[in-house]
Write a protein that holds these residues in place. Structure first.
Motif, PDB file in Angstrom:
ATOM      1  N   MET A   1       0.844  -1.173   0.000  1.00 55.32           N
ATOM      2  CA  MET A   1       0.000   0.000   0.000  1.00 55.32           C
ATOM      3  C   MET A   1       0.895   1.244   0.000  1.00 55.32           C
ATOM      4  O   MET A   1       1.849   1.328   0.751  1.00 55.32           O
ATOM      5  N   LYS A   2       0.557   2.168  -0.825  1.00 56.38           N
ATOM      6  CA  LYS A   2       1.293   3.432  -0.912  1.00 56.38           C
ATOM      7  C   LYS A   2       0.684   4.446   0.060  1.00 56.38           C
ATOM      8  O   LYS A   2      -0.468   4.318   0.480  1.00 56.38           O
ATOM      9  N   GLN A   3       1.465   5.458   0.394  1.00 52.68           N
ATOM     10  CA  GLN A   3       1.014   6.489   1.330  1.00 52.68           C
ATOM     11  C   GLN A   3      -0.257   7.179   0.823  1.00 52.68           C
ATOM     12  O   GLN A   3      -1.181   7.426   1.597  1.00 52.68           O
ATOM     13  N   VAL A   4      -0.324   7.461  -0.464  1.00 54.73           N
ATOM     14  CA  VAL A   4      -1.506   8.106  -1.045  1.00 54.73           C
ATOM     15  C   VAL A   4      -2.743   7.236  -0.848  1.00 54.73           C
ATOM     16  O   VAL A   4      -3.818   7.736  -0.497  1.00 54.73           O
ATOM     17  N   GLU A   5      -2.601   5.954  -1.055  1.00 54.95           N
ATOM     18  CA  GLU A   5      -3.724   5.026  -0.866  1.00 54.95           C
ATOM     19  C   GLU A   5      -4.155   4.983   0.590  1.00 54.95           C
ATOM     20  O   GLU A   5      -5.349   4.958   0.902  1.00 54.95           O
ATOM     21  N   PHE A   6      -3.180   4.966   1.503  1.00 51.67           N
ATOM     22  CA  PHE A   6      -3.477   4.938   2.935  1.00 51.67           C
ATOM     23  C   PHE A   6      -4.282   6.164   3.344  1.00 51.67           C
ATOM     24  O   PHE A   6      -5.254   6.059   4.091  1.00 51.67           O
ATOM     25  N   GLN A  15      -6.718   2.190  10.632  1.00 52.06           N
ATOM     26  CA  GLN A  15      -6.397   1.397  11.826  1.00 52.06           C
ATOM     27  C   GLN A  15      -6.210  -0.067  11.466  1.00 52.06           C
ATOM     28  O   GLN A  15      -5.254  -0.706  11.892  1.00 52.06           O
ATOM     29  N   GLU A  16      -7.124  -0.598  10.690  1.00 51.40           N
ATOM     30  CA  GLU A  16      -7.059  -2.007  10.304  1.00 51.40           C
ATOM     31  C   GLU A  16      -5.789  -2.292   9.502  1.00 51.40           C
ATOM     32  O   GLU A  16      -5.112  -3.300   9.735  1.00 51.40           O
ATOM     33  N   ALA A  17      -5.453  -1.414   8.573  1.00 55.99           N
ATOM     34  CA  ALA A  17      -4.235  -1.592   7.771  1.00 55.99           C
ATOM     35  C   ALA A  17      -2.996  -1.585   8.659  1.00 55.99           C
ATOM     36  O   ALA A  17      -2.075  -2.394   8.468  1.00 55.99           O
ATOM     37  N   LEU A  18      -2.963  -0.700   9.652  1.00 50.87           N
ATOM     38  CA  LEU A  18      -1.813  -0.644  10.559  1.00 50.87           C
ATOM     39  C   LEU A  18      -1.720  -1.902  11.405  1.00 50.87           C
ATOM     40  O   LEU A  18      -0.639  -2.461  11.593  1.00 50.87           O
ATOM     41  N   TYR A  38       4.216   3.879  13.731  1.00 50.49           N
ATOM     42  CA  TYR A  38       4.203   2.636  12.972  1.00 50.49           C
ATOM     43  C   TYR A  38       5.014   2.786  11.697  1.00 50.49           C
ATOM     44  O   TYR A  38       5.035   3.866  11.092  1.00 50.49           O
ATOM     45  N   ALA A  39       5.638   1.704  11.279  1.00 51.65           N
ATOM     46  CA  ALA A  39       6.234   1.611   9.948  1.00 51.65           C
ATOM     47  C   ALA A  39       5.271   0.802   9.094  1.00 51.65           C
ATOM     48  O   ALA A  39       4.838  -0.279   9.483  1.00 51.65           O
ATOM     49  N   LEU A  40       4.916   1.346   7.945  1.00 56.87           N
ATOM     50  CA  LEU A  40       4.004   0.674   7.026  1.00 56.87           C
ATOM     51  C   LEU A  40       4.553   0.873   5.616  1.00 56.87           C
ATOM     52  O   LEU A  40       4.654   2.012   5.151  1.00 56.87           O
ATOM     53  N   GLU A  41       4.912  -0.243   4.981  1.00 61.06           N
ATOM     54  CA  GLU A  41       5.515  -0.186   3.646  1.00 61.06           C
ATOM     55  C   GLU A  41       6.725   0.746   3.667  1.00 61.06           C
ATOM     56  O   GLU A  41       7.646   0.523   4.416  1.00 61.06           O
ATOM     57  N   ASP A  42       6.679   1.855   2.912  1.00 61.53           N
ATOM     58  CA  ASP A  42       7.824   2.756   2.833  1.00 61.53           C
ATOM     59  C   ASP A  42       7.547   4.130   3.456  1.00 61.53           C
ATOM     60  O   ASP A  42       8.119   5.132   3.064  1.00 61.53           O
ATOM     61  N   CYS A  59       0.851  10.862   8.409  1.00 67.41           N
ATOM     62  CA  CYS A  59       1.805  10.060   7.641  1.00 67.41           C
ATOM     63  C   CYS A  59       3.057  10.886   7.383  1.00 67.41           C
ATOM     64  O   CYS A  59       2.974  12.095   7.155  1.00 67.41           O
ATOM     65  N   TYR A  60       4.207  10.217   7.396  1.00 65.89           N
ATOM     66  CA  TYR A  60       5.478  10.887   7.169  1.00 65.89           C
ATOM     67  C   TYR A  60       6.348  10.055   6.247  1.00 65.89           C
ATOM     68  O   TYR A  60       6.304   8.838   6.265  1.00 65.89           O
ATOM     69  N   ARG A  61       7.169  10.730   5.510  1.00 64.96           N
ATOM     70  CA  ARG A  61       8.245  10.111   4.737  1.00 64.96           C
ATOM     71  C   ARG A  61       9.549  10.585   5.351  1.00 64.96           C
ATOM     72  O   ARG A  61       9.641  11.694   5.829  1.00 64.96           O
ATOM     73  N   GLY A  62      10.538   9.751   5.327  1.00 64.28           N
ATOM     74  CA  GLY A  62      11.825  10.151   5.875  1.00 64.28           C
ATOM     75  C   GLY A  62      11.894   9.943   7.375  1.00 64.28           C
ATOM     76  O   GLY A  62      10.982   9.401   7.995  1.00 64.28           O
ATOM     77  N   THR A  63      12.990  10.403   7.954  1.00 73.58           N
ATOM     78  CA  THR A  63      13.252  10.149   9.376  1.00 73.58           C
ATOM     79  C   THR A  63      13.251  11.408  10.231  1.00 73.58           C
ATOM     80  O   THR A  63      13.581  11.339  11.410  1.00 73.58           O
TER      81      THR A  63
END
Length: 83
Positions: A1-6, A15-18, A38-42, A59-63
């Motif tokens: 699942m991509k961030q956009v989809e999430f 919640q269910e996806a996580l 949580y880490a989910l995909e990328d 949602c976040y990308r990077g650290t």
């Protein structure tokens, strides 16, 4: 699942996806809220709780947001001197 989809999912679907596909990598508290990371995909997902109910999901990308979680110390390669 991509961030956009999430982001397009309802809060309940997020919640269910996580819970099915995510990994808890950190938690923290401040004076008013509790947080789980949580880490989910990328990408990373932070849930903000108030009195055991979800207040917000980000949602976040990077650290860059990991510094808010003291238990997550950065991994340094041998010979790394920092900036």
């Amino acid at each position: 699942m991509k961030q956009v989809e999430f982001k397009l999912l309802s809060k309940e679907q997020q919640q269910e996806a996580l819970w099915q596909n995510g990994f808890v990598i950190g938690s923290r508290k401040d004076k008013k809220f509790a947080y789980s990371l949580y880490a989910l995909e990328d990408f990373l997902v932070e849930i903000q709780y108030e009195d055991a109910s979800i207040k917000n999901i980000e949602c976040y990308r990077g650290t860059q947001h990991l510094s808010k979680y003291p238990s997550l110390s950065p991994v340094k390669k041998p010979g790394f001197r920092g900036i």
